[in-house]
Design a protein around this motif. Sequence first.
Motif, short mmCIF file in Angstrom:
data_model
loop_
_atom_site.label_atom_id
_atom_site.label_comp_id
_atom_site.label_asym_id
_atom_site.label_seq_id
_atom_site.Cartn_x
_atom_site.Cartn_y
_atom_site.Cartn_z
N TRP A 559 0.84 -1.20 0.00
CA TRP A 559 0.00 0.00 0.00
C TRP A 559 0.88 1.24 0.00
O TRP A 559 1.97 1.26 0.57
CB TRP A 559 -0.90 0.01 1.24
N ARG A 560 0.36 2.29 -0.64
CA ARG A 560 1.01 3.60 -0.56
C ARG A 560 0.02 4.57 0.08
O ARG A 560 -1.14 4.70 -0.36
CB ARG A 560 1.42 4.09 -1.94
N LEU A 561 0.47 5.25 1.13
CA LEU A 561 -0.29 6.30 1.79
C LEU A 561 0.28 7.65 1.38
O LEU A 561 1.50 7.86 1.48
CB LEU A 561 -0.22 6.15 3.31
N ILE A 562 -0.57 8.54 0.94
CA ILE A 562 -0.15 9.88 0.51
C ILE A 562 -0.92 10.90 1.32
O ILE A 562 -2.16 10.92 1.30
CB ILE A 562 -0.43 10.10 -1.00
N LEU A 563 -0.20 11.75 2.05
CA LEU A 563 -0.83 12.85 2.78
C LEU A 563 -0.54 14.14 2.05
O LEU A 563 0.62 14.56 1.96
CB LEU A 563 -0.33 12.92 4.21
N SER A 564 -1.56 14.76 1.51
CA SER A 564 -1.38 16.03 0.81
C SER A 564 -2.63 16.86 0.97
O SER A 564 -3.75 16.34 0.97
CB SER A 564 -1.10 15.79 -0.69
N ASN A 565 -2.43 18.16 1.16
CA ASN A 565 -3.54 19.10 1.29
C ASN A 565 -4.52 18.68 2.39
O ASN A 565 -5.74 18.87 2.29
CB ASN A 565 -4.28 19.26 -0.04
N GLY A 566 -3.96 18.12 3.46
CA GLY A 566 -4.78 17.77 4.61
C GLY A 566 -5.58 16.49 4.46
O GLY A 566 -6.39 16.17 5.32
N ALA A 567 -5.40 15.75 3.37
CA ALA A 567 -6.19 14.54 3.12
C ALA A 567 -5.26 13.34 2.92
O ALA A 567 -4.19 13.46 2.33
CB ALA A 567 -7.07 14.73 1.89
N LEU A 568 -5.72 12.18 3.41
CA LEU A 568 -4.95 10.96 3.27
C LEU A 568 -5.55 10.10 2.16
O LEU A 568 -6.73 9.74 2.20
CB LEU A 568 -4.95 10.15 4.58
N THR A 569 -4.72 9.78 1.16
CA THR A 569 -5.10 8.88 0.09
C THR A 569 -4.37 7.56 0.29
O THR A 569 -3.20 7.54 0.69
CB THR A 569 -4.71 9.47 -1.28
N TYR A 570 -5.05 6.45 0.06
CA TYR A 570 -4.41 5.14 0.19
C TYR A 570 -4.62 4.35 -1.09
O TYR A 570 -5.72 4.26 -1.61
CB TYR A 570 -4.93 4.38 1.42
N ARG A 571 -3.53 3.80 -1.63
CA ARG A 571 -3.55 3.08 -2.90
C ARG A 571 -3.00 1.68 -2.72
O ARG A 571 -1.97 1.48 -2.08
CB ARG A 571 -2.66 3.77 -3.94
#
Length: 640
Positions: A559-571
């Motif tokens: 999994w990749r977790l991306i924190l940007s612009n106050g939001a967490l995306t998980y792929r």
Amino acid sequence: MDPSTSQLSENISPSFEDTADFIDADRGFVGSLNPCVIKNARGDTVWDNDEFNFLHQQPCPETVNPKLWRQAQLLSKQGLYRISSSIYQVRGFDISHITFVEGKTGIIIIDPLISCECAAAARELYYKHQGVRPVKAIIYTHSHIDHFGGASGVLPPVTNDNDTAPVPIIAPEYFMEEATSENIFAGPIMRQRARHMYGSQLPKSPKGQIGVGLGMATSHGTTSLVPPTINITQTGQTLTIDGVRMTFQMVPNTEAPAELNIYFPDERALLVAECATHALHNIATLRGALVRDAKAWSRYLDETLLLYCEDAKSNVQFGSHAWPTWGADKIKKFLAQQRDLYAFIHDQTVRQMNQGWNGTEIAERMVLPPSLSREWHTQGFYGSVSHNVKAIYQRYMTWFDGSAENLWKWPPKEEGARYVACMGGAEEVLKKSQVFISQGDLRFAATLLGHVVAAGDEPGNDAIAHLQCKNLLANVFEKLGFGAENATWRNFYLSQSVDLMNGKRAQGKNSSGMAAFAPNLSVEQWFGALSITIDGQEAGKEEKPFCIDIHVRDISEDWRLILSNGALTYRSQPNGERSSNRTEPDLALTLNKIGLCRLLNSKSSSSDILDLKGDVQALNKLLSFASITSKVKNQLQSYI
């Protein structure tokens, strides 16, 4: 006064001289548990049905709606009951019922309650009267916890290396997704509101909790979620287990997103899990949930009627709540009226909606036809016409009622302060509220007093008048609760009356956040839960995005977790593949699934982290934005 029914309702009610429900509720009685008190391994009481004995020892008092009292008398009956030659049911051991179907050599268990302790006690009561028989399968009819939570309490011990269920576990398609999703995103506030809906903090008494309209209460034991091994995917699908033939009907997006009914042709017995019961059900539940599809609900009931009453001649219909109905003609009438109940409320709401009425207005105007109003099983003991109408309106038209003045209203505290100021202060609101109370208009008195309570007792406000208003609102809520036909309205009114008298009014503010990340959920579900715990305001101060790659070794997930612009995306990254143009992570972390679970639950140790490369501060930041305790972050310092 009954606040849970429309003031415009015609004066048509079922007859108290009709005792057919009491006859059906007692039919097939085999034996009870005395005392009906169930405890866990530590000796703590997780269920006590005897708390409701007062319902059978005195006439209905003034503090309870007579119709609701009658419903509670019926639902509080407990024991083992025989439904047909090979189908038995234990009732009164939880909010729901557990069913035992006898096969050639063992039993099939359907809907094993909420708690493992209660399910085990029910099985022991069955064994006492019918003899010990091995469990051959478990069936979950749908994705609500009162129909699967106690499974581990009745399952045989696991004897295989894979820790999988030792017998078939049968459930409708998408059961696991739906059983977990409802409680992941909105779990904390749902649980808080459920305490009010079910009155779990109220005393069991004529002035307190007397049930929830669908059952008596929810148990408080150990829960489990054992994944299904067999999915039912289509209506007409059949299974034969231990000689028991079963035909399934899929009824998704009705009372639950994943739900099924079961027909037993050799018994001519029909289990309609929860789409038809002895009360009007919820289109939207007061604890919170997605709005249900009343139109689909009605259409599936018509299919049930066609398949199992007209094509196949069911002789007994039963469910996982309330009591059975016997006789082909009675079953057809019962199911047809239940079908028409949901169709009528849906269609008339939409008709009036298209005439320009909003949900609140339609709820006040809605009157059931006499043919439905006079039936006991259509009464609003659990759902109500009033809040179901508003739910249907919401499903189609959203929260907005179309009036521009309601498009951008002040929050309750600010709005309340302005209303109080307009009326001349808290003392004047108190006086006016007392006038409305003396006129019997408790609804508007509650509205006026609610503005004062919402405004708060901050400096500059009249603290004495504010306290008097709060106490008077508690009294108004108590009166509204005592008059309510609907058990969940009663519990809400009485619970919030108690809160006010104790100096608080819980509204879900400053909630503690997500519950523990349950081990039996998927990694994707954990990350979905993690994403909604992120404090976006604080995380949004991070100008530079960062990402973390997580390899879950034992289940081969990346999994990749991306924190940007106050939001967490998980792929998800299938097979750990990375394209040549993908950016390098700030941190790469390797754990087993249990280690990741412990990390998210603030219980990890250094041995959980199998490998770590990159900037550990990225993980520290992520955990801090999710309010996961510093204990975890401190343990990671050794990797810097």
